[in-house]
Every structure is written in C-alpha cells, then in structure tokens.
Write an enzyme that holds these catalytic residues in place. Structure first.
Site, PDB file in Angstrom:
ATOM      1  N   GLN A 168       0.834  -1.199   0.000  1.00  0.00           N
ATOM      2  CA  GLN A 168       0.000   0.000   0.000  1.00  0.00           C
ATOM      3  C   GLN A 168       0.874   1.257   0.000  1.00  0.00           C
ATOM      4  O   GLN A 168       1.887   1.321   0.698  1.00  0.00           O
ATOM      5  CB  GLN A 168      -0.917   0.029   1.223  1.00  0.00           C
ATOM      6  CG  GLN A 168      -1.928  -1.096   1.256  1.00  0.00           C
ATOM      7  CD  GLN A 168      -2.988  -0.882   2.324  1.00  0.00           C
ATOM      8  OE1 GLN A 168      -4.140  -0.613   2.032  1.00  0.00           O
ATOM      9  NE2 GLN A 168      -2.593  -1.008   3.584  1.00  0.00           N
ATOM     10  N   ASP A 223      -6.667   3.361  10.827  1.00  0.00           N
ATOM     11  CA  ASP A 223      -6.407   4.607  11.558  1.00  0.00           C
ATOM     12  C   ASP A 223      -6.817   4.509  13.024  1.00  0.00           C
ATOM     13  O   ASP A 223      -6.371   5.307  13.849  1.00  0.00           O
ATOM     14  CB  ASP A 223      -7.150   5.769  10.903  1.00  0.00           C
ATOM     15  CG  ASP A 223      -8.640   5.504  10.784  1.00  0.00           C
ATOM     16  OD1 ASP A 223      -9.370   5.833  11.734  1.00  0.00           O
ATOM     17  OD2 ASP A 223      -9.061   4.962   9.752  1.00  0.00           O
ATOM     18  N   GLU A 242      -6.778  -6.115  11.010  1.00  0.00           N
ATOM     19  CA  GLU A 242      -6.135  -5.122  10.134  1.00  0.00           C
ATOM     20  C   GLU A 242      -5.030  -5.785   9.304  1.00  0.00           C
ATOM     21  O   GLU A 242      -4.188  -6.502   9.828  1.00  0.00           O
ATOM     22  CB  GLU A 242      -5.560  -3.980  10.978  1.00  0.00           C
ATOM     23  CG  GLU A 242      -4.651  -3.019  10.242  1.00  0.00           C
ATOM     24  CD  GLU A 242      -5.293  -2.376   9.025  1.00  0.00           C
ATOM     25  OE1 GLU A 242      -4.593  -2.195   8.013  1.00  0.00           O
ATOM     26  OE2 GLU A 242      -6.505  -2.061   9.073  1.00  0.00           O
ATOM     27  N   ASP A 274      -4.771 -11.053   6.717  1.00  0.00           N
ATOM     28  CA  ASP A 274      -6.037 -11.160   5.995  1.00  0.00           C
ATOM     29  C   ASP A 274      -7.179 -11.381   6.988  1.00  0.00           C
ATOM     30  O   ASP A 274      -7.263 -12.425   7.635  1.00  0.00           O
ATOM     31  CB  ASP A 274      -5.948 -12.318   5.001  1.00  0.00           C
ATOM     32  CG  ASP A 274      -7.172 -12.429   4.106  1.00  0.00           C
ATOM     33  OD1 ASP A 274      -8.265 -12.012   4.516  1.00  0.00           O
ATOM     34  OD2 ASP A 274      -7.043 -12.953   2.988  1.00  0.00           O
ATOM     35  N   ASP A 293     -14.709  -1.719   7.416  1.00  0.00           N
ATOM     36  CA  ASP A 293     -14.098  -0.433   7.064  1.00  0.00           C
ATOM     37  C   ASP A 293     -13.010  -0.661   6.010  1.00  0.00           C
ATOM     38  O   ASP A 293     -11.831  -0.367   6.227  1.00  0.00           O
ATOM     39  CB  ASP A 293     -13.514   0.227   8.319  1.00  0.00           C
ATOM     40  CG  ASP A 293     -13.197   1.689   8.098  1.00  0.00           C
ATOM     41  OD1 ASP A 293     -13.562   2.228   7.042  1.00  0.00           O
ATOM     42  OD2 ASP A 293     -12.567   2.302   8.992  1.00  0.00           O
ATOM     43  N   ASP A 296     -13.589   1.832  -0.453  1.00  0.00           N
ATOM     44  CA  ASP A 296     -14.899   1.918  -1.112  1.00  0.00           C
ATOM     45  C   ASP A 296     -14.731   1.741  -2.627  1.00  0.00           C
ATOM     46  O   ASP A 296     -14.858   2.691  -3.393  1.00  0.00           O
ATOM     47  CB  ASP A 296     -15.584   3.239  -0.793  1.00  0.00           C
ATOM     48  CG  ASP A 296     -14.696   4.437  -1.075  1.00  0.00           C
ATOM     49  OD1 ASP A 296     -13.580   4.479  -0.557  1.00  0.00           O
ATOM     50  OD2 ASP A 296     -15.118   5.331  -1.840  1.00  0.00           O
TER      51      ASP A 296
END
Length: 373
Positions: A168, A223, A242, A274, A293, A296
C-alpha cells in the site's frame, strides 16, 4: 478543498522532496503568473517582445539584466529575460495561434500587473491566466477530480511517504485546512480535524438498529478511529482485524488524537493479516456488531460478498453489520452494489450519511440487522 491553481508538489524518484523547515506559516518567496494568449493571428517580431519586456519591467519595477532569444525554423520564437528579481519569458506557437508568457518575481509589485500591458499589445481572442505564490505550500489532487473539475488539498508538509510491505502507498500529509491526514493509494482516508464525523457516524449507524454493545469486530480501519468510537460507546470486547500494521504505526505516530487511546486499552485485541482468513477461526455468534471499514471500491465489495457467509456466521442474531460504502452522489452504482450484498445476505439494509468536510461530500454507511428466525 480548493478550486484554485497552485504549484504542484515536486516528486523525485516517486518520493516527495521535503523541506524540513517549520511549516507553521507560509514562506512566500515570490509570485508567478502564466498567461496563454489564444487566437493570435499575427507573428510579432523579436524586437516587439524586447520592447514589451522593458515596458513590463518599468511598470513592475524590476531590473532586466539580460535578454536571450531564439527564432526557430520554419516558425516559433523563444525569448527569456533574466531579471534581478527572477525571470520573464515568451514562447510562441504560430501554428496553434498561441503566445505563452510567464513572469516570476520576488519584487513587491505583483507580476499580474503585466496583464494590462500584454492585453493591449497582443491581439488575441482569449487569455488564460494562472497566478500563484511560490512558497512552501504544495497541493495534492483529490482522487475524485475530473478533467473538467479539479480539486486540491493545500499541503503544508509531507510527514510520511512510502510503500508498505503489503504494497500500500501510505502518505501522511499535513493539510492546511484539515490537519494531519492519512492517504492510502492516493485517496484520503481520514483527517484529524473531522475524523470523528466519520467514525462517529459509522458506529452510531449500527447502534441505531441495536443498542447491544458487548462485543465488536472491525474489519480494516487502520487509523483506529472506529475502535476508539467503540470504546467510547462502552464496548467490552473489540477484535480489530487489520491487514497492514504499518498503517496503524504511522497513525499512532502522526494521528494520536484518532487512535492514541486504543493502543493501550486492554479491551482491544489486534489481529494482523487477511481479516477473512482470521475470522475463520472465530467461534459462531461472537459479535454484537461488525464494522467493515474497507476501501470503497468494487474490489472490496466483491471481497466482502465472497466472505459474507463467514461474517454472518460470527454475528449474533439480533446483531448488526455496518459497512462504509462511499459517497452516493459520486458513486451511486457502488452504493447500490454494497446495499445489494447486504440485502441478499440479511434481507434488509438501511443507509445513513453524514457530511465530511475533508471529503467534500456526504458519506454513506450501510447497515443490516441479523434478524432472528
């Protein structure tokens, strides 16, 4: 967000060059104006440009040190004036009917003063003017910008910029209006000024369908804001799944108001990797609430759909699953797809929303109640 032209932050080797001075106030070193004259039919002589440069210099009180020029064949002309206060230049494109001018100066009089002179001297149909400060401020283009509608965040500093071990692109930017903010793969995730609007609405959307708050699972949410909100609502057990520990680490460092209290709280247990593999080991009906979360986008919608059976298994009857699903006005198809996934699995879905200033839109959350048979 702004709809104004600003100097773009310089990139080098895919990393932002950083200026490590204090960024509490803007440090302006000069002002820059660019003017493109369109619909120009006349091919002006080299002497014409020299005379115009001296007219502009007189009006703006700058000193011309030297002028260099070059005439191209079969057409085109470049003229650059070296100033004691920086530079001024003309570039012509006769084949396109364009004359481009730029003027950068650290003098007291704005270079935009050149515009009145140029409009009188150059016969044209339209002029495109861009004016901006040369300073320590940069900009970051909003991922939702379109070719005809550009939006930018004003950046005071780049605090982190790296590719995590899971692939990422993580950035922590200090935004002028919204404070420190997390960007992942060029998309804003949270900003410290209004993050509570996001996480607060997220958790409240679930609690509006059921007040049970003994246990929660959070899928994603690096976050830490959703975990913090769950703690504030009295959840006794919070399992946080996470993927990327480096996201959590930089948020704890640069966004402590969002996730600071989560780190030391014994009610929160973090599972790395995962999430959908991890929940396979979770006992049935463990959680009152599940908060999804994830990003999107359609990939994450498909991923959630593929694993919805597993999520339903660990949700108690009477429990609620809530997902952040994006902006209805910007991505209506995406919202429809998310709601379809939840409707198909639980037979019901409700949509809630809140306006988030840093996102510049109303953000939506979809919730489904696991109704007992």
């Amino acid at each position: 967000l702004i709809n104004k032209y600003f100097l773009v932050v310089i990139k080098k080797n895919n990393k932002y060059k950083k200026i490590r001075d204090s960024f509490e106030t803007m440090k302006k070193v000069g002002e820059h104006v660019t003017i493109d004259f369109l619909g120009v039919k006349q091919d002006y002589s080299p002497d014409f440009y020299s005379k115009v440069i001296y007219k502009i210099a007189k009006k703006t009180r700058v000193e011309v040190l030297n002028i260099a020029e070059h005439k191209f064949k079969p057409q085109g002309f470049t003229c650059v004036a070296l100033l004691a206060e920086s530079h001024m230049s003309f570039h012509t494109f006769p084949e396109k009917g364009i004359i481009s001018f730029d003027f950068f100066t650290c003098a007291k009089i704005s270079p935009t003063a050149a515009l009145d002179i140029l409009k009188k001297e150059i016969k044209h149909e339209r002029a495109v003017v861009r004016n901006f400060d040369r300073s320590n401020k940069g900009v970051y283009e909003d991922i939702y910008s379109t070719p005809g509608h550009k939006k930018y965040y004003v950046v005071d500093d780049v605090l982190e910029n790296f590719i995590s071990k899971v692939g990422q692109h993580i950035e922590i930017l200090k935004l002028e209006e919204f404070g420190n903010a997390l960007f992942i793969d060029s998309e804003l995730q949270v900003a410290e000024k209004d993050e509570k609007k996001y996480s607060g609405q997220f958790v409240n959307s679930a609690l509006s369908l059921s007040k049970d708050n003994s246990s929660a699972a959070i899928i994603g949410g690096g976050d830490g804001g959703v975990a913090r909100e769950c703690l504030s609502k009295g959840f006794d057990l919070i399992d946080w799944y996470e993927l990327d520990p480096e996201v959590v680490k930089v948020c704890q460092k640069h966004l402590p108001k969002i996730c600071g209290e989560v780190k030391a709280n014994n009610n929160v247990k973090t599972y790395w990797g995962d999430a959908f593999e991890s929940i396979k080991k979770v006992k049935d009906s463990k959680y009152d609430k599940i908060f999804v979360d994830l990003n999107d986008d359609q990939f994450c919608i498909d991923l959630a759909a593929k694993n919805m059976k597993g999520l339903k298994r660990i949700l108690r009857p009477g429990g609620v699953i809530t997902a952040q699903v994006g902006c209805l006005s910007k991505k209506p198809k995406q919202i429809k797809n998310w709601m379809g996934v939840l409707e198909n699995s639980f037979g019901n879905v409700e949509l809630s929303e809140t306006f988030i200033p840093s996102f510049d839109c109303r953000w939506n959350f979809a919730s489904s109640l696991f109704k007992s048979n």
